[in-house]
Design a protein around this motif. Sequence first.
Motif, PDB file in Angstrom:
ATOM      1  N   PRO A   1     139.137 -16.379 -19.426  1.00  0.00           N
ATOM      2  CA  PRO A   1     138.674 -17.211 -18.308  1.00  0.00           C
ATOM      3  C   PRO A   1     139.833 -17.809 -17.522  1.00  0.00           C
ATOM      4  O   PRO A   1     140.907 -18.060 -18.074  1.00  0.00           O
ATOM      5  CB  PRO A   1     137.875 -18.316 -19.011  1.00  0.00           C
ATOM      6  CG  PRO A   1     138.550 -18.456 -20.343  1.00  0.00           C
ATOM      7  CD  PRO A   1     138.940 -17.045 -20.719  1.00  0.00           C
ATOM      8  N   ASN A   2     139.608 -18.054 -16.223  1.00  0.00           N
ATOM      9  CA  ASN A   2     140.544 -18.901 -15.503  1.00  0.00           C
ATOM     10  C   ASN A   2     140.194 -20.354 -15.825  1.00  0.00           C
ATOM     11  O   ASN A   2     139.258 -20.635 -16.584  1.00  0.00           O
ATOM     12  CB  ASN A   2     140.529 -18.607 -14.002  1.00  0.00           C
ATOM     13  CG  ASN A   2     139.163 -18.829 -13.357  1.00  0.00           C
ATOM     14  OD1 ASN A   2     138.389 -19.691 -13.766  1.00  0.00           O
ATOM     15  ND2 ASN A   2     138.854 -18.052 -12.322  1.00  0.00           N
ATOM     16  N   LEU A   3     140.926 -21.291 -15.253  1.00  0.00           N
ATOM     17  CA  LEU A   3     140.736 -22.701 -15.594  1.00  0.00           C
ATOM     18  C   LEU A   3     139.322 -23.172 -15.231  1.00  0.00           C
ATOM     19  O   LEU A   3     138.690 -23.922 -15.994  1.00  0.00           O
ATOM     20  CB  LEU A   3     141.791 -23.550 -14.882  1.00  0.00           C
ATOM     21  CG  LEU A   3     141.878 -25.018 -15.316  1.00  0.00           C
ATOM     22  CD1 LEU A   3     142.261 -25.127 -16.786  1.00  0.00           C
ATOM     23  CD2 LEU A   3     142.899 -25.758 -14.448  1.00  0.00           C
ATOM     24  N   THR A   4     138.820 -22.743 -14.088  1.00  0.00           N
ATOM     25  CA  THR A   4     137.461 -23.111 -13.678  1.00  0.00           C
ATOM     26  C   THR A   4     136.437 -22.604 -14.679  1.00  0.00           C
ATOM     27  O   THR A   4     135.533 -23.339 -15.107  1.00  0.00           O
ATOM     28  CB  THR A   4     137.160 -22.529 -12.284  1.00  0.00           C
ATOM     29  OG1 THR A   4     137.978 -23.189 -11.309  1.00  0.00           O
ATOM     30  CG2 THR A   4     135.698 -22.709 -11.912  1.00  0.00           C
ATOM     31  N   GLU A   5     136.564 -21.341 -15.074  1.00  0.00           N
ATOM     32  CA  GLU A   5     135.598 -20.742 -15.996  1.00  0.00           C
ATOM     33  C   GLU A   5     135.684 -21.372 -17.376  1.00  0.00           C
ATOM     34  O   GLU A   5     134.662 -21.535 -18.062  1.00  0.00           O
ATOM     35  CB  GLU A   5     135.832 -19.234 -16.046  1.00  0.00           C
ATOM     36  CG  GLU A   5     135.457 -18.560 -14.729  1.00  0.00           C
ATOM     37  CD  GLU A   5     136.162 -17.258 -14.461  1.00  0.00           C
ATOM     38  OE1 GLU A   5     135.780 -16.575 -13.490  1.00  0.00           O
ATOM     39  OE2 GLU A   5     137.119 -16.920 -15.192  1.00  0.00           O
ATOM     40  N   ALA A   6     136.885 -21.763 -17.804  1.00  0.00           N
ATOM     41  CA  ALA A   6     137.031 -22.471 -19.072  1.00  0.00           C
ATOM     42  C   ALA A   6     136.276 -23.795 -19.026  1.00  0.00           C
ATOM     43  O   ALA A   6     135.605 -24.185 -19.993  1.00  0.00           O
ATOM     44  CB  ALA A   6     138.511 -22.701 -19.388  1.00  0.00           C
ATOM     45  N   ALA A   7     136.375 -24.500 -17.897  1.00  0.00           N
ATOM     46  CA  ALA A   7     135.652 -25.765 -17.737  1.00  0.00           C
ATOM     47  C   ALA A   7     134.141 -25.529 -17.788  1.00  0.00           C
ATOM     48  O   ALA A   7     133.405 -26.286 -18.444  1.00  0.00           O
ATOM     49  CB  ALA A   7     136.051 -26.432 -16.423  1.00  0.00           C
ATOM     50  N   PHE A   8     133.668 -24.471 -17.110  1.00  0.00           N
ATOM     51  CA  PHE A   8     132.235 -24.161 -17.138  1.00  0.00           C
ATOM     52  C   PHE A   8     131.763 -23.866 -18.563  1.00  0.00           C
ATOM     53  O   PHE A   8     130.706 -24.327 -18.989  1.00  0.00           O
ATOM     54  CB  PHE A   8     131.926 -22.947 -16.256  1.00  0.00           C
ATOM     55  CG  PHE A   8     132.063 -23.193 -14.777  1.00  0.00           C
ATOM     56  CD1 PHE A   8     132.053 -24.468 -14.253  1.00  0.00           C
ATOM     57  CD2 PHE A   8     132.192 -22.124 -13.896  1.00  0.00           C
ATOM     58  CE1 PHE A   8     132.174 -24.686 -12.885  1.00  0.00           C
ATOM     59  CE2 PHE A   8     132.298 -22.326 -12.528  1.00  0.00           C
ATOM     60  CZ  PHE A   8     132.297 -23.614 -12.018  1.00  0.00           C
ATOM     61  N   LEU A   9     132.546 -23.075 -19.300  1.00  0.00           N
ATOM     62  CA  LEU A   9     132.154 -22.704 -20.665  1.00  0.00           C
ATOM     63  C   LEU A   9     132.054 -23.916 -21.580  1.00  0.00           C
ATOM     64  O   LEU A   9     131.215 -23.962 -22.485  1.00  0.00           O
ATOM     65  CB  LEU A   9     133.156 -21.697 -21.240  1.00  0.00           C
ATOM     66  CG  LEU A   9     133.135 -20.291 -20.633  1.00  0.00           C
ATOM     67  CD1 LEU A   9     134.329 -19.481 -21.108  1.00  0.00           C
ATOM     68  CD2 LEU A   9     131.829 -19.568 -20.955  1.00  0.00           C
ATOM     69  N   LEU A  10     132.899 -24.909 -21.350  1.00  0.00           N
ATOM     70  CA  LEU A  10     132.917 -26.109 -22.189  1.00  0.00           C
ATOM     71  C   LEU A  10     132.099 -27.249 -21.600  1.00  0.00           C
ATOM     72  O   LEU A  10     132.044 -28.336 -22.188  1.00  0.00           O
ATOM     73  CB  LEU A  10     134.365 -26.566 -22.394  1.00  0.00           C
ATOM     74  CG  LEU A  10     135.252 -25.617 -23.199  1.00  0.00           C
ATOM     75  CD1 LEU A  10     136.707 -26.059 -23.130  1.00  0.00           C
ATOM     76  CD2 LEU A  10     134.786 -25.548 -24.654  1.00  0.00           C
TER      77      LEU A  10
END
Length: 294
Positions: A147-156
């Motif tokens: 994931p990029n940083l945005t997608e990491a935030a969405f996942l968490l």
Amino acid sequence: MIRNPVPRVAAIHDLSGFGRASLTVVIPVLSAMEVQACPMPTAVLSTHTTGFSDYCFNDLTPFMKDCVSHWINLGIDFDAVYSGFLGSSEQMNIVSELIDSLLERDGSPLVVIDPVMGDDGKTYGPITDDMVLRMRSFISRADVITPNLTEAAFLLNEPYSDSIDEETVKEWLLRLADMGPGVVIVTSVPYESSDKRTSVLAYDKGSEKLWKVSCDYIPAHYPGTGDAFASVVVGSLLKGDSLPIALDRAVQFTTLAIRASFGRENPEREGVFLERVLDSLKGPVVMSSYELLE
């Protein structure tokens, strides 16, 4: 161990007719790395979704069902299953069916999931809240996620910030690994001491090691660079490289592609000049810049 004379990858991504992204990036990158890319398009678009409006979007979920059934009936062996943009929650079930079939045949494919959902704190046009929620469980099937940083935030389910500190990202890596993946790679991480640098951070759950690769930040936003990065990681791991070398190769190639494109008059939405730099994938890593973090 690679079962096929040439490593074979089920490449499950969308196909955009214009703009270098998804399969039009994945296939040439893997081919240049001497890896066979077997595409299963999740959707066909007239253009990719970043920077373009009124694009045509054709959901290929019914085709994917038939394609997976045909591949399973043929007994095709894949050394890796690599998924990117998925057009619906149902498509995650279809990819899972392919993974299960390979595992049932005593296979051990490398499963790489690039959870393509958004960037700069926003979701891409076709991505729904339900798909974000479903992706949180889907990544448990992966050996590697990117994931990029945005997608990491969405996942968490965390708020996005483009000024996040490195210690917080390290904590996110461990939390994402607890969700199932063996290796978590987060791209587009801000560099704390300089706004002219950016980083990729990774955590290997098996060795409990944290890795970091940094590069110069180039003030441009080219769609498809995440696809290029993840594809080089896939090809590198299948060729037997270690995780830090795979990260290094991916960062070097993506940076080179951006540098080859930056400063020209072409609109950024058309993507990087991939064709100019593909040959660099045939060479060795010219400089290793990875760090082992505490």
